[in-house]
Design a protein around this motif. Structure first.
Motif, PDB file in Angstrom:
ATOM      1  N   LYS A   4       0.869  -1.313  -0.063  1.00 15.66           N
ATOM      2  CA  LYS A   4       0.089  -0.001  -0.129  1.00 15.66           C
ATOM      3  C   LYS A   4       0.886   1.052  -0.010  1.00 15.66           C
ATOM      4  O   LYS A   4       1.939   1.175   0.528  1.00 15.66           O
ATOM      5  N   CYS A   7      -1.690   8.105  -2.029  1.00 12.12           N
ATOM      6  CA  CYS A   7      -2.292   8.437  -3.464  1.00 12.12           C
ATOM      7  C   CYS A   7      -1.449   9.637  -3.946  1.00 12.12           C
ATOM      8  O   CYS A   7      -1.725   9.895  -4.987  1.00 12.12           O
ATOM      9  N   ALA A  20      -6.777   4.487   5.388  1.00  6.63           N
ATOM     10  CA  ALA A  20      -7.632   3.996   4.011  1.00  6.63           C
ATOM     11  C   ALA A  20      -8.729   4.801   3.937  1.00  6.63           C
ATOM     12  O   ALA A  20      -9.782   5.054   4.673  1.00  6.63           O
ATOM     13  N   CYS A  21      -8.934   5.186   2.524  1.00  7.10           N
ATOM     14  CA  CYS A  21     -10.062   5.881   2.004  1.00  7.10           C
ATOM     15  C   CYS A  21     -11.312   4.744   1.472  1.00  7.10           C
ATOM     16  O   CYS A  21     -12.274   5.032   1.863  1.00  7.10           O
ATOM     17  N   ASN A  22     -10.705   3.846   0.883  1.00  6.98           N
ATOM     18  CA  ASN A  22     -11.496   2.707   0.371  1.00  6.98           C
ATOM     19  C   ASN A  22     -10.406   1.879   0.424  1.00  6.98           C
ATOM     20  O   ASN A  22      -9.281   1.667   0.814  1.00  6.98           O
ATOM     21  N   LYS A  23     -10.944   0.570  -0.425  1.00  8.14           N
ATOM     22  CA  LYS A  23     -10.107  -0.683  -0.663  1.00  8.14           C
ATOM     23  C   LYS A  23      -8.831  -0.457  -1.300  1.00  8.14           C
ATOM     24  O   LYS A  23      -7.614  -1.008  -0.779  1.00  8.14           O
ATOM     25  N   ASP A  24      -8.630   0.270  -2.085  1.00  5.52           N
ATOM     26  CA  ASP A  24      -7.603   0.817  -2.958  1.00  5.52           C
ATOM     27  C   ASP A  24      -6.931   1.880  -2.789  1.00  5.52           C
ATOM     28  O   ASP A  24      -5.607   2.031  -3.208  1.00  5.52           O
ATOM     29  N   THR A  25      -7.526   2.987  -2.069  1.00 12.02           N
ATOM     30  CA  THR A  25      -6.815   4.359  -1.829  1.00 12.02           C
ATOM     31  C   THR A  25      -6.536   4.429  -0.460  1.00 12.02           C
ATOM     32  O   THR A  25      -7.329   4.229   0.308  1.00 12.02           O
ATOM     33  N   HIS A  26      -5.379   4.989  -0.529  1.00 10.08           N
ATOM     34  CA  HIS A  26      -4.939   5.539   0.945  1.00 10.08           C
ATOM     35  C   HIS A  26      -4.067   6.642   0.767  1.00 10.08           C
ATOM     36  O   HIS A  26      -3.664   7.097  -0.179  1.00 10.08           O
TER      37      HIS A  26
END
Length: 410
Positions: A4, A7, A20-26
């Motif tokens: 991870k 972004c 974590a903002c969502n599953k793929d965005t940090h």
């Protein structure tokens, strides 16, 4: 498994703490803080007075309202309060109600000079008025000012401090209040005009003329000496209110001499008996300031002359407990913040007042004497299991004697 990363700055979870903002965005915590700072800065720009020019005209309180506000913070000094209230009202009436008509009478500035012994409330009066009107306020000590090119501060440093108080908003600073303290310390050294350079006396008075009268002055933004490559901020001093204060130690002798020379004829003793010799400042006139050492041009630009009464025991006792920010109320509140109860006996308050009169320190002496009495308790009491403390006269005398404070005038 993919590592991870933020972004924004692309730092990995090994290099920074990620949220974590969502599953793929940090986003890392440093970037979050940076975004928060930028949002705060953008909001502050929107809330500045310059962003809302239509809201510039304020509701100006009437002289009676100004005096009532001063009464909440300053005990006594009714004469000075009345003079200040009228002068401030007239000044800001002139500032906020500028007319475009050429036929209207042009109102001149109402700069003020207050004469009174140390600790009688000159600075407090000026601070309180600035607080009420919500305008930038700066205090300047006249003793550090010198002519340009000499060791000390230039005259323009007065406006630098006002700009700093207004967060460099020039429009706000041009409606501010400047309190010039110790104005008596720049009196010229003799009755005659100086034939040699008087760089911290008469020279400073000459330099103040353009500020007091109203002109556009180029101000170095960070203070200090001027140099050719430095960027200057032009400030129009026409709407800046100047309040000057000084103890004018020894001016009573000049007032007494003037009163005695006027009292001539067979009923001289009768006229002299009407004079209150314990408060000669109430008879002060502009010619007394001139004989003290202020130049006539300065006196002419300070048209409102008022005095402050000496503080007697009754007034000092009221100062301790009555104003909204009274000294005793401050100590009680500080103890309350630690969930402790503090009380003072009337005899203990009388002792504090007696010592302040003995040391001839005025209202300022009340704070230092109370502090010396309370010092041990302020150190120990927050950690103590006790919930209340009562200050008696005997207790106050004991603590004060341990503080090793002696009357320097003896």
């Amino acid at each position: 498994m993919k590592m991870k990363s933020c972004c924004f700055c692309k730092r990995t979870e090994k290099e920074a703490i990620l949220v974590a903002c969502n599953k793929d965005t940090h986003i890392c915590t440093d970037c979050i803080k940076n975004i928060a700072r930028q949002i705060e800065y953008a909001e502050s720009l929107q809330s500045t007075p310059s962003a809302n020019p239509g809201n510039e005209k304020k509701k100006l309180p009437k002289p009676i309202e100004i005096k009532a506000f001063l009464d909440r913070y300053v005990v006594g000094q009714d004469s000075a309060k009345r003079y200040l209230s009228v002068a401030v009202y007239n000044h800001y009436k002139r500032v906020y109600n500028k007319t475009e008509s050429k036929d209207e009478v042009e109102l001149e500035k109402s700069n003020i000079i207050m004469v009174g012994a140390t600790g009688t409330g000159k600075t407090l009066l000026a601070k309180t008025i600035a607080k009420m009107l919500d305008v930038p306020f700066a205090i300047v000590d006249a003793t550090v000012l010198t002519e340009a090119g000499y060791v000390g501060e230039d005259i323009e440093s007065i406006l630098t401090r006002l700009l700093q108080a207004a967060d460099y908003n020039v429009q706000q600073a041009e409606k501010g209040i400047v309190f010039i303290d110790e104005i008596d310390k720049i009196a010229r050294k003799g009755d005659n005009p100086s034939i040699t350079r008087d760089v911290s006396g008469e020279g400073v008075q000459q330099g103040l003329l353009k500020l007091l009268e109203g002109s556009i002055v180029n101000v170095p933004p960070q203070g200090g000496r001027k140099h050719p490559d430095q960027k200057m901020i032009p400030v129009n001093t026409q709407h800046i209110l100047y309040i000057c204060g000084g103890a004018f130690d020894g001016i009573e002798k000049k007032i007494a001499a003037r009163l005695n020379t006027r009292a001539v004829g067979f009923d001289t003793e009768g006229k002299r008996s009407d004079i209150d010799r314990d408060n000669l400042l109430q008879y002060i006139q502009p010619q007394d300031l001139k004989s003290f050492g202020l130049i006539p041009e300065i006196i002419g630009r300070l048209p409102i002359l008022t005095y402050l009464d000496p503080l007697d025991k009754k007034i000092l006792r009221r100062i301790l407990t009555e104003p909204e920010n009274a000294i005793i109320k401050q100590y009680i509140y500080m103890f309350k913040m630690d969930k402790k109860q503090l009380s003072f006996d009337d005899d203990a308050l009388d002792f504090i007042v007696d010592k302040a009169i003995e040391f001839k320190l005025g209202a300022r002496g009340l704070r230092s004497i109370t502090e010396s009495i309370m010092m041990d308790d302020m150190f120990e009491f927050p950690s103590s299991a006790k919930k209340s403390l009562r200050i008696t006269r005997e207790y106050a005398e004991e603590k004060f004697s341990k503080a090793n404070i002696h009357d320097a005038s003896k």
